[in-house]
Write an enzyme that holds these catalytic residues in place. Sequence first.
Site, PDB file in Angstrom:
ATOM      1  N   ARG A 123       0.809  -1.230   0.000  1.00 52.52           N
ATOM      2  CA  ARG A 123       0.000   0.000   0.000  1.00 52.52           C
ATOM      3  C   ARG A 123       0.841   1.280   0.000  1.00 52.52           C
ATOM      4  O   ARG A 123       0.388   2.317   0.480  1.00 52.52           O
ATOM      5  CB  ARG A 123      -0.967   0.039   1.190  1.00 52.52           C
ATOM      6  CG  ARG A 123      -2.132  -0.906   1.074  1.00 52.52           C
ATOM      7  CD  ARG A 123      -3.191  -0.340   0.128  1.00 52.52           C
ATOM      8  NE  ARG A 123      -4.287  -1.280  -0.038  1.00 52.52           N
ATOM      9  CZ  ARG A 123      -5.402  -1.252   0.675  1.00 52.52           C
ATOM     10  NH1 ARG A 123      -5.591  -0.323   1.569  1.00 52.52           N
ATOM     11  NH2 ARG A 123      -6.341  -2.145   0.459  1.00 52.52           N
ATOM     12  N   ARG A 140      -2.669   6.858   0.317  1.00 50.86           N
ATOM     13  CA  ARG A 140      -2.933   8.090   1.066  1.00 50.86           C
ATOM     14  C   ARG A 140      -1.817   8.586   1.971  1.00 50.86           C
ATOM     15  O   ARG A 140      -1.875   9.713   2.440  1.00 50.86           O
ATOM     16  CB  ARG A 140      -4.243   7.925   1.864  1.00 50.86           C
ATOM     17  CG  ARG A 140      -5.453   8.024   0.963  1.00 50.86           C
ATOM     18  CD  ARG A 140      -6.728   7.662   1.683  1.00 50.86           C
ATOM     19  NE  ARG A 140      -6.732   6.253   2.041  1.00 50.86           N
ATOM     20  CZ  ARG A 140      -7.805   5.595   2.481  1.00 50.86           C
ATOM     21  NH1 ARG A 140      -8.942   6.225   2.648  1.00 50.86           N
ATOM     22  NH2 ARG A 140      -7.735   4.319   2.774  1.00 50.86           N
ATOM     23  N   ARG A 195      -6.005  12.254  -6.092  1.00 47.83           N
ATOM     24  CA  ARG A 195      -7.229  11.584  -5.686  1.00 47.83           C
ATOM     25  C   ARG A 195      -8.365  12.584  -5.466  1.00 47.83           C
ATOM     26  O   ARG A 195      -9.505  12.339  -5.843  1.00 47.83           O
ATOM     27  CB  ARG A 195      -6.916  10.809  -4.407  1.00 47.83           C
ATOM     28  CG  ARG A 195      -8.007  10.165  -3.679  1.00 47.83           C
ATOM     29  CD  ARG A 195      -8.444   8.888  -4.327  1.00 47.83           C
ATOM     30  NE  ARG A 195      -9.241   8.142  -3.372  1.00 47.83           N
ATOM     31  CZ  ARG A 195     -10.422   8.527  -2.934  1.00 47.83           C
ATOM     32  NH1 ARG A 195     -10.958   9.636  -3.389  1.00 47.83           N
ATOM     33  NH2 ARG A 195     -11.076   7.813  -2.041  1.00 47.83           N
ATOM     34  N   ASP A 245      -6.542  -2.658  -7.771  1.00 45.35           N
ATOM     35  CA  ASP A 245      -7.164  -3.284  -6.603  1.00 45.35           C
ATOM     36  C   ASP A 245      -7.447  -4.743  -6.911  1.00 45.35           C
ATOM     37  O   ASP A 245      -7.616  -5.119  -8.068  1.00 45.35           O
ATOM     38  CB  ASP A 245      -8.462  -2.566  -6.227  1.00 45.35           C
ATOM     39  CG  ASP A 245      -8.792  -2.823  -4.762  1.00 45.35           C
ATOM     40  OD1 ASP A 245      -8.291  -2.071  -3.904  1.00 45.35           O
ATOM     41  OD2 ASP A 245      -9.495  -3.800  -4.472  1.00 45.35           O
ATOM     42  N   TYR A 301     -15.064 -11.954  -0.782  1.00 42.50           N
ATOM     43  CA  TYR A 301     -15.753 -10.697  -1.115  1.00 42.50           C
ATOM     44  C   TYR A 301     -16.977 -10.942  -1.996  1.00 42.50           C
ATOM     45  O   TYR A 301     -17.998 -10.268  -1.871  1.00 42.50           O
ATOM     46  CB  TYR A 301     -14.795  -9.727  -1.825  1.00 42.50           C
ATOM     47  CG  TYR A 301     -13.877  -8.997  -0.870  1.00 42.50           C
ATOM     48  CD1 TYR A 301     -14.361  -8.000  -0.030  1.00 42.50           C
ATOM     49  CD2 TYR A 301     -12.523  -9.310  -0.797  1.00 42.50           C
ATOM     50  CE1 TYR A 301     -13.521  -7.328   0.858  1.00 42.50           C
ATOM     51  CE2 TYR A 301     -11.673  -8.652   0.081  1.00 42.50           C
ATOM     52  CZ  TYR A 301     -12.180  -7.662   0.911  1.00 42.50           C
ATOM     53  OH  TYR A 301     -11.352  -7.009   1.776  1.00 42.50           O
TER      54      TYR A 301
HETATM   55  O1  CP3 Z   1       0.486   0.341  -3.061  1.00 45.09           O
HETATM   56  C1  CP3 Z   1      -0.070  -0.756  -3.264  1.00 45.09           C
HETATM   57  O2  CP3 Z   1       0.067  -1.719  -2.474  1.00 45.09           O
HETATM   58  C2  CP3 Z   1      -0.818  -0.953  -4.571  1.00 45.09           C
HETATM   59  C3  CP3 Z   1      -2.196  -0.777  -4.547  1.00 45.09           C
HETATM   60  C4  CP3 Z   1      -3.178  -1.685  -3.847  1.00 45.09           C
HETATM   61  C5  CP3 Z   1      -4.458  -1.197  -3.459  1.00 45.09           C
HETATM   62  N1  CP3 Z   1      -5.205  -2.253  -3.034  1.00 45.09           N
HETATM   63  C6  CP3 Z   1      -4.874   0.191  -3.552  1.00 45.09           C
HETATM   64  C7  CP3 Z   1      -5.976   0.652  -2.716  1.00 45.09           C
HETATM   65  C8  CP3 Z   1      -3.162  -3.052  -3.558  1.00 45.09           C
HETATM   66  C9  CP3 Z   1      -2.035  -4.048  -3.726  1.00 45.09           C
HETATM   67  C10 CP3 Z   1      -4.456  -3.401  -3.056  1.00 45.09           C
HETATM   68  C11 CP3 Z   1      -4.852  -4.771  -2.699  1.00 45.09           C
HETATM   69  C12 CP3 Z   1      -6.079  -4.981  -1.924  1.00 45.09           C
HETATM   70  N2  CP3 Z   1      -7.292  -4.372  -2.062  1.00 45.09           N
HETATM   71  C13 CP3 Z   1      -6.218  -5.979  -0.941  1.00 45.09           C
HETATM   72  C14 CP3 Z   1      -5.150  -6.977  -0.556  1.00 45.09           C
HETATM   73  C15 CP3 Z   1      -4.173  -6.406   0.381  1.00 45.09           C
HETATM   74  C16 CP3 Z   1      -4.708  -6.199   1.761  1.00 45.09           C
HETATM   75  O3  CP3 Z   1      -4.760  -5.036   2.179  1.00 45.09           O
HETATM   76  O4  CP3 Z   1      -5.011  -7.190   2.439  1.00 45.09           O
HETATM   77  C17 CP3 Z   1      -7.533  -5.910  -0.431  1.00 45.09           C
HETATM   78  C18 CP3 Z   1      -8.145  -6.785   0.647  1.00 45.09           C
HETATM   79  C19 CP3 Z   1      -8.212  -4.893  -1.168  1.00 45.09           C
HETATM   80  C20 CP3 Z   1      -9.626  -4.487  -1.057  1.00 45.09           C
HETATM   81  C21 CP3 Z   1      -9.762  -3.076  -0.656  1.00 45.09           C
HETATM   82  N3  CP3 Z   1      -9.401  -2.000  -1.453  1.00 45.09           N
HETATM   83  C22 CP3 Z   1     -10.271  -2.561   0.554  1.00 45.09           C
HETATM   84  C23 CP3 Z   1     -10.745  -3.413   1.710  1.00 45.09           C
HETATM   85  C24 CP3 Z   1     -10.215  -1.166   0.474  1.00 45.09           C
HETATM   86  C25 CP3 Z   1     -10.747  -0.168   1.458  1.00 45.09           C
HETATM   87  C26 CP3 Z   1      -9.871   0.034   2.614  1.00 45.09           C
HETATM   88  C27 CP3 Z   1      -9.020   1.278   2.465  1.00 45.09           C
HETATM   89  O5  CP3 Z   1      -7.790   1.182   2.658  1.00 45.09           O
HETATM   90  O6  CP3 Z   1      -9.580   2.334   2.204  1.00 45.09           O
HETATM   91  C28 CP3 Z   1      -9.617  -0.845  -0.770  1.00 45.09           C
HETATM   92  C29 CP3 Z   1      -9.344   0.514  -1.283  1.00 45.09           C
HETATM   93  C30 CP3 Z   1      -7.967   0.826  -1.699  1.00 45.09           C
HETATM   94  N4  CP3 Z   1      -7.172   0.024  -2.469  1.00 45.09           N
HETATM   95  C31 CP3 Z   1      -7.261   2.037  -1.455  1.00 45.09           C
HETATM   96  C32 CP3 Z   1      -6.027   1.938  -2.089  1.00 45.09           C
HETATM   97  C33 CP3 Z   1      -4.947   2.975  -2.160  1.00 45.09           C
HETATM   98  C34 CP3 Z   1      -7.812   3.227  -0.713  1.00 45.09           C
HETATM   99  C35 CP3 Z   1      -8.589   4.032  -1.673  1.00 45.09           C
HETATM  100  C36 CP3 Z   1      -8.592   5.497  -1.395  1.00 45.09           C
HETATM  101  O7  CP3 Z   1      -7.678   6.202  -1.841  1.00 45.09           O
HETATM  102  O8  CP3 Z   1      -9.552   5.916  -0.757  1.00 45.09           O
END
Ligand code: CP3
Length: 344
Positions: A26, A30, A39, A76, A154
């Site tokens: 991640r 943010r 964003r 994602d 999911y």
């Molecule tokens: O930098 C990185 O790692 C690359 C980008 C990346 C994102 N999601 C961007 C993202 C990666 C590798 C993921 C994988 C992901 N997405 C997983 C597996 C990894 C983990 O955390 O266990 C999962 C379960 C998801 C599903 C997901 N996406 C959720 C549950 C959420 C909401 C929670 C949150 O952090 O807000 C997301 C959104 C998400 N994916 C964001 C980002 C940067 C936040 C979005 C925003 O900017 O508001």
Amino acid sequence: MSLKNDLFLRTANGELTERPPVWLMRQAGRILPQYRKIRSSLNGFKDLLMHPELAAEVTIQPVDELGVDAAIIFSDILVIPEAMGLHYNMVEKRGPLFPKTITSKADIEKLDFGNSAADKLEYVFEALDFTVKNLDKRVPLIGFSGAPWTLFAYMIEGSGSKTFSKAKKFLYQEPEASHLLLEKITETIIAYLKLKIRHGVDLVQIFDSWAGILSPDQYKEFGLPYIAQICSAIRRVPITVFAKGAWFALDQIGELDCQVVGLDWNTYPSVAREVLGDKRVVQGNADPCLLYSNPENIREQTIKMIKEFGHHHIVNLGHGVYPDTPLDNVKAFVQTVKEFSYKV
Ligand code: CP3
């Protein structure tokens, strides 16, 4: 042209290196003001995913700002369920929400899968093309997918959950339909990852974020065999398997035909080494909350971790970095690793 910094790939491939490589799950997100700026100019998270040029830009931001040894494509894991026919919304401060979920075998039979589903993810491949071009071989590019079980969770649950009890109930009540769905997801993941590799990713990571909510027997039946299928289908680049919470299956994960085993922060480095051996390449596993501490303590704990794992280690957190982590602390973490030498 070869990579300017190939430390991450050399380590993933089992070579001995001068120091461990470092990146953060991640890292594109943010924690970076540059990310928040882009964003806020858009209509939400999915809008950013659908703008390949901007997705490429935020992929590269942590390389510029933090100096990490690898980039991970901004995308994602939920793009796959969507390509298979289940639309989702990313709800601000709540996370993903699927208006329609899988409730029966009939729902599963209607899903698109394999190549025809993966082909719909053109916006991801375009983001990869832009990234490859603009990253200019500075560091390797990581591609990723959710693991079959996590995507299944999911698709049945329809949102995040503490227990994923709806998804687990489906495993108990409909084992046959569960396997059918897991097979369709697996085929789609394989097609998708092969396309990602064709568009230039240097390594793929499988995120099994919800591995830890299954019982050992369930993980053996519904989790691991599908990850094993992915590992045997993907031969051209190294694979990292990160199964969060699956410490109970660490020995079985160690037997997978993958190059790197990702570890969460609940695992002692010494125990991981005991189970996996000194030569297995591992990735992890600092507590993401360590980065709320102070630079001095971060430095101390990070060096302790590096020494405990020894060689064949990619430094990372044990899960994604939390969005409100102070940027200076993230930098202290990365800098500590970059200044480390195994020789000293
Ligand atoms: O930098 C990185 O790692 C690359 C980008 C990346 C994102 N999601 C961007 C993202 C990666 C590798 C993921 C994988 C992901 N997405 C997983 C597996 C990894 C983990 O955390 O266990 C999962 C379960 C998801 C599903 C997901 N996406 C959720 C549950 C959420 C909401 C929670 C949150 O952090 O807000 C997301 C959104 C998400 N994916 C964001 C980002 C940067 C936040 C979005 C925003 O900017 O508001």
